[in-house]
Motif scaffolding. Structure first.
Motif, short mmCIF file in Angstrom:
data_model
loop_
_atom_site.label_atom_id
_atom_site.label_comp_id
_atom_site.label_asym_id
_atom_site.label_seq_id
_atom_site.Cartn_x
_atom_site.Cartn_y
_atom_site.Cartn_z
N TYR A 68 -3.64 -24.32 -33.00
CA TYR A 68 -4.33 -23.04 -33.20
C TYR A 68 -3.64 -21.94 -32.39
O TYR A 68 -3.30 -20.87 -32.89
CB TYR A 68 -5.77 -23.24 -32.74
N LYS A 69 -3.39 -22.23 -31.10
CA LYS A 69 -2.76 -21.26 -30.21
C LYS A 69 -1.34 -20.92 -30.67
O LYS A 69 -0.95 -19.75 -30.71
CB LYS A 69 -2.73 -21.83 -28.78
N ALA A 85 1.02 -13.41 -34.72
CA ALA A 85 0.91 -12.17 -33.95
C ALA A 85 2.28 -11.53 -33.75
O ALA A 85 2.42 -10.30 -33.80
CB ALA A 85 0.25 -12.43 -32.61
N GLU A 86 3.31 -12.34 -33.53
CA GLU A 86 4.68 -11.81 -33.41
C GLU A 86 5.09 -11.13 -34.71
O GLU A 86 5.73 -10.07 -34.70
CB GLU A 86 5.65 -12.94 -33.07
N ILE A 94 -5.10 -14.31 -26.48
CA ILE A 94 -3.70 -14.64 -26.78
C ILE A 94 -3.16 -13.70 -27.84
O ILE A 94 -2.02 -13.22 -27.75
CB ILE A 94 -3.59 -16.12 -27.24
N TYR A 95 -3.96 -13.42 -28.85
CA TYR A 95 -3.52 -12.51 -29.91
C TYR A 95 -3.23 -11.13 -29.34
O TYR A 95 -2.20 -10.52 -29.63
CB TYR A 95 -4.57 -12.43 -31.02
N ASP A 127 0.87 -7.15 -27.78
CA ASP A 127 1.27 -6.15 -26.79
C ASP A 127 0.53 -4.83 -27.00
O ASP A 127 1.11 -3.75 -26.98
CB ASP A 127 2.78 -5.90 -26.83
N LEU A 128 -0.77 -4.96 -27.17
CA LEU A 128 -1.58 -3.76 -27.39
C LEU A 128 -2.09 -3.16 -26.09
O LEU A 128 -2.64 -2.08 -26.08
CB LEU A 128 -2.78 -4.09 -28.29
#
Length: 362
Positions: free
Chosen positions: A145-146, A153-154, A288-289, A294-295
């Motif tokens: 999942y991680k 996300a990348e 993690i997301y 990188d928000l």
């Protein structure tokens, strides 16, 4: 069949045609295919189209990299289903063409792709990843999942910063028709899965049609990226590369569109994570997301918006669930189990996140 004609159904893929396709690879050289057989892939893994595995036998193989099996994806021969999915088929081929050139490579190797836009027929030949992947529908581990969340996300982070391709329309543009399809099938879904639907879930579905126009935002913002749209374990593979590095390969891009990336995470959570695991892992996964995207999240408004979009993503998952269960399911035992399992999970998500109130307040 002539080698230059595109096969639009699995049976039209011939030894001569496939030899011609593979001969375009520099690794093919003087290789020779002497036999070709095929079989349909496990029913119930998808809700539309035809997927076959082709077994290739060579008399001489010039390179170890030449495939011994290939996956072929074709449109459904049910004319109603094919017509319904025509625009999504065009979307998928556009996605494969675009993303095959991407720096962040999430696609399996593609040997051939073609579409008849007028008829909605597709032919897509892909690398067969099934023998080296972990393929889990019901039991996605925390590490899987991680890893999956970080990789998608990348991808989201890259496309958040790039100009969006013209074919990738805003999610709102794709959902007008699907909202209508869902609305007319709510009664059927409730009848089929009434034993798995709680009071809040039932009420949410009853109120969904009147609120559906509010689900997708009209405008994009700096967090708009390209989303997969059907990001569940059936549609990705986790495998190891030649250098023993874990890789994520994602298939079935029919619903790719512009939207908020965390919608894919909500969708994955609904379709791929057991109820108790979701309750335990959910906050860690969202963190993690955020970190991978990188928000920053120093601004309260941004953090609040991410939470709102996370809940909105569950409404998208519900829409696809109802349509898949009522319109596109092949009624296989595995497909029915997947629908029932996902319905149970979403039933608890609705209660845990008070989604009925969220829908009403959009």
């Amino acid at each position: 069949m002539e080698v230059n004609l595109t096969p639009w159904i699995p049976e039209q893929v011939t030894l001569a045609w496939l030899s011609n396709v593979l001969s375009k690879s520099s690794n093919y050289k003087d290789s020779k295919i002497i036999a070709l057989t095929s079989q349909p892939i496990s029913p119930g893994r998808g809700f539309s189209g035809q997927v076959h595995r082709y077994f290739i036998k060579y008399s001489h193989k010039a390179s170890k990299t030449l495939p011994e099996t290939i996956i072929g994806k074709f449109s459904s021969q049910n004319q109603v289903t094919k017509k319904f999915l025509r625009n999504y088929s065009i979307n998928e081929i556009s996605a494969y063409r675009e993303f095959s050139q991407s720096i962040i490579q999430l696609l399996p190797k593609t040997y051939f792709m073609a579409i008849n836009e007028k008829e909605g027929d597709i032919c897509l030949l892909l690398e067969d990843l099934d023998s080296t992947s972990r393929y889990n529908v019901d039991l996605l581990s925390f590490e899987q999942y991680k890893f999956t969340v970080k990789k998608i996300a990348e991808f989201h982070a890259m496309w958040r910063k790039k100009p969006k391709p013209k074919w990738a329309r805003p999610a709102r543009a794709l959902t007008g028709h699907t909202n209508k399809i869902m609305s007319r099938n709510i009664w059927k879904f409730l009848e089929l899965y009434k034993d798995h639907v709680g009071n809040d879930f039932r009420q949410l579905l009853n109120e969904y049609p009147n609120q559906s126009h509010k689900i997708f935002p009209r405008a994009t913002n700096e967090y708009t990226t390209i989303t997969h749209g059907d990001f569940r374990p059936d549609n990705f593979f986790i495998s190891k590369s030649i250098s023993n590095i874990l890789e994520l390969k994602v298939i079935d891009w029919q619903l790719a569109s512009q939207g908020h990336g965390i919608w894919d995470i909500s969708y994955l959570t609904a379709w791929g994570v057991p109820i108790e695991s979701r309750r335990e892992w959910e906050q860690q996964i969202k963190d993690i997301y955020r970190e991978t995207m990188d928000l920053g999240y120093q601004d309260y408004h941004q953090s609040t918006q991410m939470e709102i979009e996370y809940l909105r993503g569950f409404l998208i998952a519900i829409q696809i669930l109802v349509i898949a269960a009522s319109e596109l399911s092949d009624q296989s035992e595995r497909g029915d189990k997947l629908i029932r399992t996902t319905t149970d999970r979403i039933n608890m998500i609705i209660e845990d996140h008070n989604l009925l109130t969220f829908l009403r307040n959009l």
